[in-house]
Each structure stands twice: as C-alpha cells, then as structure tokens.
Design a protein around this motif. Structure first.
Motif, short mmCIF file in Angstrom:
data_model
loop_
_atom_site.label_atom_id
_atom_site.label_comp_id
_atom_site.label_asym_id
_atom_site.label_seq_id
_atom_site.Cartn_x
_atom_site.Cartn_y
_atom_site.Cartn_z
N LEU A 55 -30.14 -18.18 37.57
CA LEU A 55 -31.32 -17.93 38.39
C LEU A 55 -31.10 -18.27 39.86
O LEU A 55 -31.97 -17.99 40.69
N ASP A 56 -29.97 -18.86 40.19
CA ASP A 56 -29.64 -19.20 41.58
C ASP A 56 -28.99 -17.98 42.24
O ASP A 56 -27.76 -17.89 42.32
N THR A 57 -29.81 -17.05 42.69
CA THR A 57 -29.31 -15.78 43.21
C THR A 57 -28.41 -15.97 44.42
O THR A 57 -27.39 -15.28 44.57
N ASP A 58 -28.75 -16.91 45.29
CA ASP A 58 -27.96 -17.13 46.50
C ASP A 58 -26.56 -17.64 46.15
O ASP A 58 -25.56 -17.17 46.71
N LEU A 59 -26.48 -18.59 45.22
CA LEU A 59 -25.17 -19.10 44.81
C LEU A 59 -24.36 -18.01 44.12
O LEU A 59 -23.15 -17.88 44.33
N LEU A 60 -25.03 -17.21 43.27
CA LEU A 60 -24.33 -16.10 42.62
C LEU A 60 -23.75 -15.15 43.66
O LEU A 60 -22.59 -14.73 43.55
N GLU A 61 -24.55 -14.82 44.66
CA GLU A 61 -24.07 -13.91 45.71
C GLU A 61 -22.85 -14.49 46.43
O GLU A 61 -21.85 -13.78 46.65
N GLN A 62 -22.91 -15.77 46.78
CA GLN A 62 -21.77 -16.41 47.44
C GLN A 62 -20.53 -16.38 46.55
O GLN A 62 -19.42 -16.11 47.00
N THR A 63 -20.73 -16.66 45.26
CA THR A 63 -19.63 -16.71 44.31
C THR A 63 -18.99 -15.35 44.12
O THR A 63 -17.79 -15.25 43.81
N MET A 64 -19.77 -14.29 44.30
CA MET A 64 -19.28 -12.93 44.07
C MET A 64 -18.47 -12.37 45.24
O MET A 64 -17.93 -11.27 45.14
N ASN A 65 -18.32 -13.12 46.30
CA ASN A 65 -17.51 -12.66 47.43
C ASN A 65 -16.07 -12.43 47.00
O ASN A 65 -15.40 -13.34 46.53
N GLY A 66 -15.59 -11.19 47.13
CA GLY A 66 -14.21 -10.86 46.75
C GLY A 66 -14.00 -10.56 45.28
O GLY A 66 -12.87 -10.31 44.85
N ILE A 67 -15.07 -10.57 44.48
CA ILE A 67 -14.96 -10.32 43.04
C ILE A 67 -14.89 -8.82 42.76
O ILE A 67 -15.60 -8.02 43.37
N ASP A 68 -14.04 -8.44 41.79
CA ASP A 68 -13.89 -7.04 41.40
C ASP A 68 -14.72 -6.71 40.16
O ASP A 68 -15.27 -5.61 40.05
N VAL A 69 -14.76 -7.64 39.19
CA VAL A 69 -15.45 -7.40 37.92
C VAL A 69 -16.23 -8.65 37.54
O VAL A 69 -15.72 -9.77 37.65
N VAL A 70 -17.47 -8.42 37.06
CA VAL A 70 -18.29 -9.51 36.55
C VAL A 70 -18.46 -9.33 35.04
O VAL A 70 -18.77 -8.23 34.58
N TYR A 71 -18.23 -10.39 34.29
CA TYR A 71 -18.55 -10.40 32.86
C TYR A 71 -19.70 -11.38 32.64
O TYR A 71 -19.62 -12.54 33.08
N VAL A 72 -20.75 -10.94 31.93
CA VAL A 72 -21.90 -11.80 31.62
C VAL A 72 -21.90 -12.07 30.13
O VAL A 72 -21.97 -11.14 29.32
N ASN A 73 -21.88 -13.33 29.77
CA ASN A 73 -21.75 -13.70 28.36
C ASN A 73 -23.09 -13.76 27.63
O ASN A 73 -23.11 -13.92 26.42
#
Length: 212
Positions: A55-73
C-alpha cells in the motif's frame, strides 16, 4: 535484467528467487514486510532487499526505478493491486506477472468445481476484483490462476489453460509455478502478454487434490 519480486517472503517467491539466481543473470529486488529480517541469507551482489508494504505507493514507485519485470506473489487485496498498478504507471514499468486463484471466472466445473466453492471460504470475489484491476490497466500483464498447491522437489511440471476455457487440474507444485514464471520471463515472444492463464499439473483432473 532487473526483476522486482513483491511478496518476496512467500513460498513461491523463495523458489522463484533461487531459480532466477541459478538459471539467469538477473538482478533481483526482493520486496516484503520486514524483508531484511525475513530474507536473511539472501545477501548477494545480485540481490537487493527492501522493507515495504504493497500500500506504500511512493516506496513502490521508487523501488521500481530501473526495473524490467515485476512479479506479484499475492493478488488477494484489491487496494494493494491498485497501489501496485499506480506505482508501475508512475515509474513507467509495463511488464507484470501476478499470482492469483483459479475460479475467478467461474471456470471450474464438475466435481472439483463443487468441492472448490466451500473450500474457498467466500474469498474468490476478492481475487476476482483484484484481477479486474490488472486486466483493466494499461500494463503488459500475465495473470496466473493457480490451482491448489503443494511442494515436491524436482517436480516442475505444469500445464496451462486460457481465459474462456474450462479449468483442468486440481493441483500443482509451487516449484512448477516458479518454473513457469521463469519461463515466461525468458520468453521473447508476446504470447503471454495481456493473458490470463490457468495453471495446474498434467494428469490431475480429479474430483479434488490428492492431499485432501
């Protein structure tokens, strides 16, 4: 390739992380609540641990910098899925593979379908609502509708059904699901893009899983 695993402390995610490190050259970001404590031992020059909440959208956005693929478990919580989608759209990340549940389209028939309803404890609508968020987004998603799971080392056999087809198969190993995610990540074609796949083990079209 840079891969973000959301819900990295989950059982499938742990198998997936190990497989990706062994079978690919990918760099992994493992995101979970108290990740630095729960995922101790995963330290590597190819692994980054992030303590965070879906639910921490801002942290998720920061973490996604440079990411190619996201897997959600875990595609159980609609609000969490909204947050993930919003973060990906802000970060400009398009590719997502997400684990959900069979039965979200009322696609499970026969004796297994009858067994499934009471065993699901009324939770299928929550999975369905979360899946709709993903399907209505602009993302390049692959939704995995997974049947009942168990663990068996060395058993990575899986079969797939498409949205609109009857679901076949009562069980599958977590190892097989992890292998499927690796296979999808390594696939260079667009055949899995914006698709919803039923995931089960071949030869398990029974009335219920063998472990029940």
């Amino acid at each position: 390739m840079n891969i973000l695993i959301l819900g990295a402390a989950g059982k499938i995610s742990r198998y997936l992380s190990d497989m990706l490190l062994k079978l690919t050259n990918a760099h992994l970001t493992l995101y979970a609540r108290q990740a630095t404590q729960r995922l101790k031992g995963n330290e590597s020059e190819r692994v980054n641990l992030v303590d965070g909440d879906f639910l921490d959208t801002d942290l998720l956005e920061q973490t996604m910098n440079g990411i190619d693929v996201v897997y959600v478990n875990d595609m159980y919580d609609e609000a969490a899925t909204v947050s993930i989608v919003k973060a990906m759209e802000r970060a400009g990340v398009k590719r997502i593979i997400a684990a959900s549940s069979l039965g979200i389209y009322d696609e499970v028939g026969g004796k297994f379908g009858e067994w499934l309803i009471p065993m699901s404890n009324g939770e299928l609508p929550k999975f369905a609502a979360s899946a709709r968020v993903l399907e209505e987004s602009s993302l390049d998603y692959t939704l995995l509708r997974i049947t009942w799971m168990y663990n068996e080392d060395g058993n990575t056999n899986y079969m797939l059904t498409n949205k609109g087809e009857p679901f076949v198969g009562t069980q599958v190993t977590r190892q097989a699901v992890a292998q499927l995610v690796v296979d999808i990540i390594q696939d260079d074609s667009s055949r899995f893009i914006r698709s919803s796949l039923g995931v089960s083990e071949p030869g398990t079209d029974w009335d219920k899983p063998s472990f029940y």
